[in-house]
Design an enzyme around this catalytic site. Structure first.
Site, PDB file in Angstrom:
ATOM      1  N   LYS A   1      39.582 -50.753 -63.458  1.00  0.00           N
ATOM      2  CA  LYS A   1      39.638 -49.268 -63.325  1.00  0.00           C
ATOM      3  C   LYS A   1      41.245 -48.835 -62.538  1.00  0.00           C
ATOM      4  CE  LYS A   1      36.558 -46.729 -63.831  1.00  0.00           C
ATOM      5  NZ  LYS A   1      36.250 -45.746 -65.050  1.00  0.00           N
TER       6      LYS A   1
ATOM      7  N   SER B   1      35.046 -57.235 -67.410  1.00  0.00           N
ATOM      8  CA  SER B   1      35.526 -55.820 -66.715  1.00  0.00           C
ATOM      9  C   SER B   1      35.492 -55.789 -65.389  1.00  0.00           C
ATOM     10  CB  SER B   1      35.210 -54.831 -67.464  1.00  0.00           C
ATOM     11  OG  SER B   1      33.714 -54.632 -67.238  1.00  0.00           O
TER      12      SER B   1
END
Ligand SMILES: Cc1ncc(COP(=O)(O)O)c(C=O)c1O
Length: 607
Positions: free
Chosen positions: A156, A410
């Site tokens: 992110k 992720s």
């Protein structure tokens, strides 16, 4: 156990949750706890007017789009389910959406912006590693794009930094603000530190301490506000206007998408042979849109496949309907992707470039967390393991062999409390454990007979309690190596008239009933409900205020899963004539809930 802590006085920051107050007809089905039905029954319900969508602010370098999108329709996650691994929600590229070409951002512009992105001021070029054990098992080379190794343990920071680094210095000096309970918050905080600007992060009061503390440690100011993400977001946007701070959205902005797109650029540089597909976890769609924008330009044959939990399938439903929808309820286990509505810009890109979406269960995600642990000794958070689960399911469903596939691992910001659930479900998720119930006569010798029939299977859990002098129900789990040995065991039991049920797929059994075994009784007028309590002090008292002493509470089982919402199974004795009043009180409470009184497993194990 926050939900069960009774707070003496409500904090002034606590606001009542409005999750369900807009729903017209009392209880709604909880999407998390439904069995997977074959294929699709998705229809659109009424448009949503009461929840605003994340506005899509255009990047300075992109054309502003003028066509406002229609308000999203509300649908339930259940309305679009298909078998694990099946590639569903394949966008219909023949349909037009009314946007004229002048309004469409040129994909080439994404490509060039991705190529020149400055994310490497803060991010690393994460390694692409072969998952050797999984690859051997599947007969496919599964490559893991290790975004869990980024400085704040998720991708992110790429999007947040890319957007913030493009802001003019005067704007940076006024500071930035965002709302997030998770990885975006850490990304913005780290980017702000690097760019030497002030950052305010609004987080719901239900955010676990470990998460907001780690944001604070990065130098950002944390404001705990509201019970839900929506409330934190409203606050952040208002404060952005008041103080002139720049609002940094988590996914729906071209510059955020471009930052995430650098993951796609690296994969294309790092892969040697031809790639069959890249599996990408999907929340609001920023990561998959960015990866698709790059990869589909340079290597259009590589499939870009989204992966969503089956109870958080906002992108699959949006692609299926050809327009953005809003989920009425979203499952929170994979909290990083628990998004009710995907972005406007992310959806536009996905509709044009994504090849479809694979849906996976909570059990499968837990199985992939275990796979990853066995491969690398790293622990992924549920959203971080989603793509691995999707890749495995897809390869099995289509019998893929000898190909190269990439799964984005992720994130690794695992809430430690969640590990208990993960370890409990991982073997079920890997189809190495089954949960069963067998009915046997209550007579001397029957237990021994039963054990003989179970034979060589390894029993990992066994629950029995005397209930009637005629028959007993035992609940147990067995380790499974092959599907045929389980079938053979069931046949051995059935041939001796020991009726046996396979309950492996029932979340109600796995979350609650296996812990309640032994208390079977027929309670009059018992309404069984599954509630999701917000994890904050006072949640239990608010619940009790709504129902007690008006009705007797006959069953209560709380199961904290390290989520913002706690799973609670409740039995309440409500006479037939009082049902409307009960529904009104339950509805006004503002907690998600579903009535599950007629559940077969409940009747089997508890009555
Ligand atoms: C670990 C992790 N994986 C996947 C996602 C989904 O990303 P997106 O919202 O861009 O689809 C997120 C979003 O925060 C995340 O934190």
């Amino acid at each position: 156990m926050e939900a069960l802590r009774v707070s003496p006085a409500h904090s002034p920051l606590l606001r009542s949750q409005r999750l369900q107050s807009h729903l017209p007809n009392g209880p709604q089905k909880l999407s998390t706890r439904r069995p997977i039905k074959p294929f699709v029954s998705a229809t659109l319900s009424r448009p949503t007017a009461d929840v605003s969508a994340e506005p899509s602010t255009s990047s300075a370098s992109f054309e502003t789009r003028t066509t406002p999108s229609p308000p999203p329709h509300r649908v339930s996650a259940d309305s679009l389910q298909y078998p694990p691994g099946f590639l569903g929600a394949v966008p219909d590229r023949t349909a037009t959406d009314g946007n004229d070409n002048g309004n469409i951002v040129d994909a080439m512009e994404y490509l060039t912006n991705i190529l020149s992105s400055k994310v490497y001021d803060v991010a690393i070029e994460s390694p692409l590693e072969l998952a050797t054990k999984l690859s051997e098992r599947l007969g496919v080379r599964v490559w893991m794009k290790r975004e869990d190794l980024q400085p704040v343990f998720s991708f992110k920071l790429r999007g947040a930094y890319n957007m913030m680094a493009k802001l003019p210095r005067e704007q940076l000096d006024r500071g930035v603000i965002c709302s997030s309970a998770g990885n975006h918050a850490q990304g913005v905080a780290l980017a702000a530190k690097k760019l030497n600007c002030s950052a305010v992060i609004a987080m719901p009061v239900t955010t676990p301490e470990i998460k907001w503390k780690s944001v604070e440690r990065l130098g950002a100011t944390v404001v705990l506000i509201g019970d839900s993400y929506d409330e934190a977001q409203t606050y952040a946007k208002k404060r952005a206007q008041e103080e002139g701070r720049s609002f940094i959205p988590p996914f729906d902005h071209p510059d955020v998408i471009i930052g995430q797109g650098t993951v796609g650029m690296e994969i294309m540089r790092q892969t040697k042979g031809p790639l069959h597909a890249i599996f990408v976890p999907v929340g609001g769609g920023g990561l998959i849109a960015g990866i698709a924008a790059y990869v589909k330009r340079v290597s259009p044959k590589v499939k870009i496949i989204g992966v969503e939990p089956s109870d958080a399938n906002a992108m699959a439903l949006s692609l299926h309907h050809g327009q953005r929808i809003m989920l009425d309820q979203v499952g929170g286990f994979a909290d990083g992707v628990a998004v009710k509505e995907v972005g406007e810009e992310t959806f536009r890109l996905c509709k044009d470039m994504v090849d479809g979406v694979v849906l996976v269960s909570r059990d499968a995600i837990c199985g992939s967390i275990k796979d990853m642990f066995e491969e690398t000794r790293s622990i992924l958070e549920p959203a971080g393991a989603l793509a691995l689960a999707g890749a495995e399911a897809y390869c099995k469903y289509y019998g893929l062999k000898g190909e190269n596939v990439v799964a984005i691992t992720s994130g690794a910001n695992m809430n430690f409390d969640k590990l208990r659930v993960v370890t409990e479900l991982a073997n079920v998720g890997r189809q190495q454990e089954a949960v069963l119930a067998t009915i046997m006569p209550e007579e001397p010798g029957s237990f021994k007979h039963y054990c003989e029939l179970v034979g060589p299977m390894n029993i990992s859990e066994f629950k029995y309690r005397y209930n009637s002098d005629k028959q007993a129900v035992v609940l147990y789990s067995v380790g499974v190596h092959t599907a045929s040995e389980l079938k053979e065991m069931q046949e051995r039991l059935e041939s001796c008239r020991l009726k046996t049920y396979n309950l492996t797929k029932s979340d109600l059994v796995k979350d609650h009933l296996r812990y309640l075994m032994g208390g079977r009784s027929n309670v009059q007028n018992e309404v069984l409900c599954h509630f999701v309590f917000p994890e904050r002090p006072g949640a239990l008292m608010k619940f009790l205020d709504a129902f007690s002493p008006r009705w007797n509470i006959s069953l209560f089982h709380y199961r904290g899963q390290g989520e913002t919402g706690a799973n609670v199974l409740v039995g309440i004795q409500v006479a037939r004539g009082d049902i409307d009043e009960f529904q009104a009180r339950a509805g006004s409470l503002g907690y998600d809930y579903a009535v599950v009184t007629d559940n077969d497993e409940f009747n089997l194990l508890m009555h």
